[in-house]
Design a protein around this motif. Structure first.
Motif, PDB file in Angstrom:
ATOM      1  N   LEU A 159      -7.918  -3.035   6.919  1.00 18.71           N
ATOM      2  CA  LEU A 159      -6.678  -3.775   6.665  1.00 18.71           C
ATOM      3  C   LEU A 159      -6.740  -5.208   7.205  1.00 18.71           C
ATOM      4  O   LEU A 159      -5.984  -6.077   6.771  1.00 18.71           O
ATOM      5  N   LYS A 160      -7.656  -5.440   8.151  1.00 21.42           N
ATOM      6  CA  LYS A 160      -7.801  -6.776   8.752  1.00 21.42           C
ATOM      7  C   LYS A 160      -8.771  -7.654   7.959  1.00 21.42           C
ATOM      8  O   LYS A 160      -9.011  -8.804   8.319  1.00 21.42           O
ATOM      9  N   SER A 161      -9.306  -7.110   6.880  1.00 19.52           N
ATOM     10  CA  SER A 161     -10.282  -7.839   6.077  1.00 19.52           C
ATOM     11  C   SER A 161      -9.622  -8.971   5.293  1.00 19.52           C
ATOM     12  O   SER A 161      -8.417  -8.962   5.039  1.00 19.52           O
ATOM     13  N   GLU A 180       5.291  -7.204   2.244  1.00 20.70           N
ATOM     14  CA  GLU A 180       5.643  -8.574   1.848  1.00 20.70           C
ATOM     15  C   GLU A 180       4.437  -9.358   1.353  1.00 20.70           C
ATOM     16  O   GLU A 180       4.483 -10.588   1.268  1.00 20.70           O
ATOM     17  N   ASN A 181       3.359  -8.664   1.030  1.00 22.04           N
ATOM     18  CA  ASN A 181       2.139  -9.348   0.598  1.00 22.04           C
ATOM     19  C   ASN A 181       2.359 -10.062  -0.730  1.00 22.04           C
ATOM     20  O   ASN A 181       3.095  -9.591  -1.605  1.00 22.04           O
ATOM     21  N   ASP A 182       1.713 -11.227  -0.893  1.00 24.15           N
ATOM     22  CA  ASP A 182       1.857 -12.008  -2.125  1.00 24.15           C
ATOM     23  C   ASP A 182       1.224 -11.336  -3.334  1.00 24.15           C
ATOM     24  O   ASP A 182       1.592 -11.635  -4.469  1.00 24.15           O
ATOM     25  N   ASN A 183       0.270 -10.461  -3.075  1.00 18.06           N
ATOM     26  CA  ASN A 183      -0.389  -9.744  -4.170  1.00 18.06           C
ATOM     27  C   ASN A 183       0.465  -8.538  -4.536  1.00 18.06           C
ATOM     28  O   ASN A 183       0.624  -7.608  -3.735  1.00 18.06           O
ATOM     29  N   PRO A 184       1.030  -8.505  -5.755  1.00 17.19           N
ATOM     30  CA  PRO A 184       1.936  -7.400  -6.132  1.00 17.19           C
ATOM     31  C   PRO A 184       1.287  -6.025  -6.044  1.00 17.19           C
ATOM     32  O   PRO A 184       1.937  -5.049  -5.661  1.00 17.19           O
ATOM     33  N   ILE A 199      -8.693  -4.219   1.200  1.00 16.94           N
ATOM     34  CA  ILE A 199      -7.348  -3.918   1.713  1.00 16.94           C
ATOM     35  C   ILE A 199      -6.642  -2.919   0.798  1.00 16.94           C
ATOM     36  O   ILE A 199      -6.038  -1.949   1.262  1.00 16.94           O
ATOM     37  N   TYR A 200      -6.739  -3.154  -0.494  1.00 19.93           N
ATOM     38  CA  TYR A 200      -6.089  -2.278  -1.473  1.00 19.93           C
ATOM     39  C   TYR A 200      -6.644  -0.854  -1.382  1.00 19.93           C
ATOM     40  O   TYR A 200      -5.883   0.127  -1.380  1.00 19.93           O
ATOM     41  N   ILE A 201      -7.954  -0.735  -1.290  1.00 17.97           N
ATOM     42  CA  ILE A 201      -8.577   0.581  -1.165  1.00 17.97           C
ATOM     43  C   ILE A 201      -8.140   1.249   0.139  1.00 17.97           C
ATOM     44  O   ILE A 201      -7.783   2.435   0.165  1.00 17.97           O
ATOM     45  N   ALA A 202      -8.137   0.493   1.226  1.00 18.80           N
ATOM     46  CA  ALA A 202      -7.775   1.052   2.532  1.00 18.80           C
ATOM     47  C   ALA A 202      -6.330   1.556   2.542  1.00 18.80           C
ATOM     48  O   ALA A 202      -6.042   2.627   3.088  1.00 18.80           O
ATOM     49  N   SER A 260       1.262  -0.830  -3.526  1.00 19.87           N
ATOM     50  CA  SER A 260       0.502   0.287  -2.958  1.00 19.87           C
ATOM     51  C   SER A 260       0.947   0.566  -1.521  1.00 19.87           C
ATOM     52  O   SER A 260       1.005   1.724  -1.096  1.00 19.87           O
ATOM     53  N   ALA A 261       1.296  -0.485  -0.774  1.00 16.20           N
ATOM     54  CA  ALA A 261       1.792  -0.287   0.587  1.00 16.20           C
ATOM     55  C   ALA A 261       3.130   0.448   0.573  1.00 16.20           C
ATOM     56  O   ALA A 261       3.375   1.351   1.388  1.00 16.20           O
TER      57      ALA A 261
END
Length: 316
Positions: free
Chosen positions: A93-95, A130-134, A101-104, A139-140
């Motif tokens: 997740l820190k990557s 709140e990530n900019d990537n939808p 991140i998506y896979i994790a 997924s979160a």
């Protein structure tokens, strides 16, 4: 032979015998040593030969035809399979790599059964809402919904036996979600069913009105497939699109080729439950490598294993 020559021959032999008898003790010791060398060499040769025979027999037994009743996935790994490692995904997740991140995020759902890890994952996932990537944000939200046991996501399907069913990596591809069904029953998460190729993606999950059966639509980039599951009893229907293609091909006397890769180049549309036991859909069935396309309606009654396939009115 003349007598003189015979005597001379006998004399020569006698001289040699006398000479041999006159050898020194040292030469005798040398002769004895040579005999011991020969004896030891014979013993070594015998030992080596015996060992070789034993080794040959051992390897002969080892290479005999094996008797294997059933091969499990673990057996074919030839080594212990690595256990699920939630910490690896928490670190990912820190990557700076969005794909990692998506896979994790999706894989962290699998720590559901461990309370400490589940709480740790919930805390780590919060910022990604709140990530900019939808895709990452969605997924979160889904992972948090599962791990918090809220079960409000539209991607979660509640069944009559009290269990819930879902797929991970929802709509990660243009074709659908990951081809694995997960189930939570009695507060325990388990992988319920994974589909083998060419069913590479889950396109749709459709419970029956009474929630006792589930229709699952899967796809490749060339074909679609439909199966009905009785999750509680662990029973499944045949794959319905290919079954309809074979049945209708026989009705119309069309050549029905089955490809080695099991692609059917056929599609299912408007998949709906007519009642609690009967699934209906419209099918586009391909024959002779798509040279012929037949549009049909398909109805399958799960309890009786009865399928009806009819040509679709071209005027519709």
């Amino acid at each position: 032979m003349k007598r003189e020559e015979l005597y001379k021959e006998i004399g020569l032999i006698d001289e040699n015998l006398i000479e041999a008898a006159g050898h020194s003790m040292e030469n005798r010791k040398k002769s004895i040593s040579k005999k011991w060398v020969v004896l030891v060499a014979c013993l070594i040769l015998y030992s080596s030969t015996a060992s070789a025979l034993l080794a040959t027999e051992y390897y002969k037994n080892q290479n005999a035809e094996p008797y294997i009743r059933y091969l499990r996935a673990e057996d074919m790994e030839l080594a212990p399979v690595a256990r699920y490692d939630a910490e690896k995904f928490l670190q990912a997740l820190k990557s700076n790599n969005n794909e990692h991140i998506y896979i994790a995020i999706n894989r962290l759902v699998e720590c559901f059964n461990d309370q400490k890890l589940r709480e740790k994952a919930l805390k780590a996932l919060q910022p990604f809402l709140e990530n900019d990537n939808p895709k990452i944000a969605d997924s979160a939200a889904f992972a948090i919904d599962i791990l918090s046991k809220s079960y409000r996501s539209p991607y979660i399907f509640k069944l009559a036996d009290g269990s819930i069913m879902f797929a991970l990596f929802n709509n990660y591809s243009d074709y659908g979600s990951q081809n694995v069904l997960w189930r939570i029953k009695d507060n325990v998460l388990q992988e319920y069913l994974s589909f083998s190729p060419p069913s590479m993606y889950i396109t749709d999950i459709i419970p029956s009105p009474d929630k006792k059966l589930v229709a699952v639509v899967t796809s490749s980039n060339k074909s679609e497939f439909v199966q009905i599951l009785n999750v509680e009893e662990g029973r499944t229907s045949p794959e319905l699109v290919e079954s309809a293609r074979v049945k209708y091909g026989a009705q119309k006397k069309l050549d029905t080729w089955t490809r080695p890769d099991h692609e059917n180049y056929s599609y299912a549309d408007k998949v709906v439950w007519k009642d609690n036991d009967t699934l209906e859909f419209e099918g586009s069935l391909a024959y002779q490598d798509t040279e012929i396309i037949e549009n049909v309606t398909v109805a399958y009654q799960f309890s009786k294993k009865v399928m009806e396939v009819k040509g679709l009115d071209s005027s519709r």
